[in-house]
Design an enzyme around this catalytic site. Structure first.
Site, PDB file in Angstrom:
ATOM      1  N   GLU A 174      46.965  32.739  47.976  1.00 21.79           N
ATOM      2  CA  GLU A 174      47.241  33.901  48.838  1.00 21.79           C
ATOM      3  C   GLU A 174      46.589  33.724  50.216  1.00 21.79           C
ATOM      4  O   GLU A 174      45.789  34.553  50.664  1.00 21.79           O
ATOM      5  CB  GLU A 174      46.795  35.205  48.162  1.00 21.79           C
ATOM      6  N   GLU A 306      51.620  33.828  39.925  1.00 16.00           N
ATOM      7  CA  GLU A 306      51.043  35.112  39.501  1.00 16.00           C
ATOM      8  C   GLU A 306      52.171  36.109  39.346  1.00 16.00           C
ATOM      9  O   GLU A 306      52.906  36.373  40.309  1.00 16.00           O
ATOM     10  CB  GLU A 306      50.015  35.638  40.516  1.00 16.00           C
TER      11      GLU A 306
HETATM   12  O1  AHR Z   1      45.364  38.520  39.614  1.00 14.05           O
HETATM   13  C1  AHR Z   1      44.525  39.314  40.392  1.00 14.05           C
HETATM   14  C2  AHR Z   1      44.595  38.972  41.869  1.00 14.05           C
HETATM   15  O2  AHR Z   1      45.855  39.267  42.368  1.00 14.05           O
HETATM   16  C3  AHR Z   1      44.405  37.510  42.223  1.00 14.05           C
HETATM   17  O3  AHR Z   1      43.086  37.145  42.311  1.00 14.05           O
HETATM   18  C4  AHR Z   1      45.066  37.421  43.558  1.00 14.05           C
HETATM   19  O4  AHR Z   1      45.578  36.145  43.820  1.00 14.05           O
HETATM   20  C5  AHR Z   1      46.137  38.488  43.500  1.00 14.05           C
HETATM   21  O5  AHR Z   1      46.126  39.284  44.618  1.00 14.05           O
END
Ligand code: AHR
Length: 508
Positions: A174, A306
């Site tokens: 991110e 994710e």
């Molecule tokens: O999964 C939780 C968080 O969500 C992670 O650390 C981040 O990459 C995302 O914003």
């Protein structure tokens, strides 16, 4: 009204990589500590501190890979803090997740031991946000270089002579947010530079994954693709990055502070969640379309590293620990995602649910006050879909209009399906996202013959139902007889809020 659809059993489709069923473990809340890792002195059965009940549960899913150490944590993690004798490892503050102290007892060796126990490939997320090119380059050397070199010597001094094999390597996380708040252009240059110094040692070949877009930020994807295309994808990917990531969470509720309860929700919130989950198709299709412009041969992978539901934390738990229960609603969110993954398997090469244990949409919840471990409804979707791993994706084409419901200013298609073929067997997954009404599906199987179908169903009295240490199997798969095959037509009755898998042997 019965939904009619067609599957051409003899047509080829893209291979559904097993890595679409990948996982994610961050140093966040009780994911690593108390989840995967309890320490060698724990009364909970463990090997080198790693919880064996969790390992067994994930092995049963055929867990293909595990991403670590973050998430946002990855961009403030300095790997050299997590090697050597544990009592000499420095303590740091986990600023993203509750401001708790991190003692670094779970580090590189512990993670690689976990992957070995799981039989899963490691996916390491390196630090671009607050690290250095040298730090990342040396981590690769430490993990993968055989023979004699400074990092290989350090590894041997820490008890591991042989290099490990590591394929998946993330260049930050991110970068548009917690990973450095960079612009796409700035990050693209960073990825190029960091990627260059992540070397292949011996026959270990890295598959480098650049930190990609948030949701519908197609411009981010375009910037990273343009950079690759500038010199020709094939040549560039071999030194810089081979894939781009994408993050998308299923979030509903009026604001970030009111995402809603994981268990206490009404029918309206249930449907809003299904709409948010189904949006993954638009996002993957959109990013894939941008990638196609620069890379029609699909040599660059898309990695959804994710995904999952994100609700308010359970009352009384640390807000920074992101601990939430998991209901039949979560299971249906997962099944819808997998249907989309199977359809886009030509571009989507990996996906990692966030996160495997005790955080967000978990597979497994461990009880902080006992040795109990619970398998969530989401876990059962992964288990029921296991046969899709490395299978050939088959299209499921509707012949009649699928059932739908108006939800706010949009329309939710309430039946979701996908199918695959592997080792002479057909596997069809079907979800009914309607909380109130059953649905009937008739699938015309063409281009081959199928034998006696066998089915499993995952449903419960209500979408809010979930598993607890007291009722661990409230939502669990059961054999299902609401399926028949006559004259090449597979008929499936789908009760409300249910997930069904049907498998059958295929003839010539
Ligand atoms: O999964 C939780 C968080 O969500 C992670 O650390 C981040 O990459 C995302 O914003």
């Amino acid at each position: 009204m019965t939904l009619e659809a067609v599957i051409n059993l003899d047509l080829g489709g893209p291979r559904i990589s097993r890595h679409l069923y990948g996982h994610f473990a961050e140093h966040l809340g009780r994911c690593v500590y108390g989840g995967f890792y309890v320490g060698e002195d724990s009364a909970i059965p463990n090997e080198g501190g790693i919880r064996l009940d969790v390992v067994d549960a994930l092995r049963a899913l055929g867990i293909p890979n595990l991403r670590w150490p973050g998430g946002c944590f990855a961009d403030e993690y300095h790997w050299q803090d997590g090697i050597g004798p544990r009592d000499r490892r420095p303590v740091m503050v986990n600023t993203h997740w509750g401001g708790v102290e991190e003692n670094n007892h779970f580090g590189t060796h512990e993670f690689m031991a976990l992957c070995e126990l799981l039989g899963a490939e490691p996916y390491i997320s390196g630090n671009v946000g607050s690290g250095t090119v040298r730090e990342m380059s040396e981590w690769v050397e430490y993990l993968t270089r055989g023979g004699d070199s400074p990092m290989a010597r350090l590894r041997a001094a820490n008890g591991r002579e042989e290099p490990w094999r590591v394929r998946f390597w993330g260049l930050g996380n991110e970068a548009w947010g917690c990973g450095g708040n960079m612009t796409a252009e700035h990050y693209a240059h960073q990825a190029r530079q960091y990627g260059t110094y992540c070397r292949d040692y011996g026959d270990n070949q890295l598959y480098k994954i650049a930190a990609g877009a948030n949701g519908e930020d197609y411009a981010w994807t375009e910037t990273l693709m343009k950079q690759l295309a500038h010199l020709g994808c094939r040549r560039i990917t071999s030194t810089m990055y081979h894939a781009l990531s994408l993050h998308h969470y299923t979030i509903t509720g009026p604001s970030w502070d009111e995402k809603g309860s994981a268990t206490d929700f009404g029918t309206g919130e249930f449907y809003a969640t299904m709409v948010a989950a189904a949006r993954i198709e638009e996002l993957i299709a959109g990013h894939a379309a941008v990638m196609d412009c620069y890379d029609p041969g699909k040599s660059v992978g898309l990695v959804l590293d994710e995904w999952g539901t994100w609700f308010d934390v359970e009352p009384g738990t640390n807000p920074g620990f992101l601990y939430q229960q998991n209901t039949l609603r979560d299971a249906l969110v997962a099944s819808v995602h997998f249907d989309v993954f199977h359809r886009y398997a030509d571009r989507l090469v990996m996906a990692n649910i966030a996160q495997t244990v005790n955080v967000l949409q978990a597979m497994v919840l461990t009880d902080p006050d006992s040795d109990a471990m619970v398998l969530t409804p989401t876990y059962h979707v992964f288990a029921m879909n296991r046969g899709h791993q490395d299978a050939t994706s088959l299209r499921v084409d509707p012949r009649t209009a699928p059932p739908s419901r108006p939800v706010g200013d949009t329309t939710l298609t309430t039946v979701s399906m996908s199918a695959s073929r592997k080792d002479g067997r057909l596997l069809v997954s079907l979800s009914n996202l309607d909380a109130e009404a059953a649905a009937d599906v008739a699938i015309d199987l063409r281009g081959g013959t199928a034998g006696q179908p066998e089915a499993l169903i995952l449903t419960a009295g209500a979408p809010q139902d979930h598993n607890t240490p007291q009722a661990p199997s409230a939502v669990a798969p059961r054999p299902y007889d609401g399926v028949s095959l006559t004259g090449g037509t597979l008929r499936v009755h789908l009760p409300a809020h249910a997930f069904v898998t049907v498998s059958a042997g295929l003839g010539k």
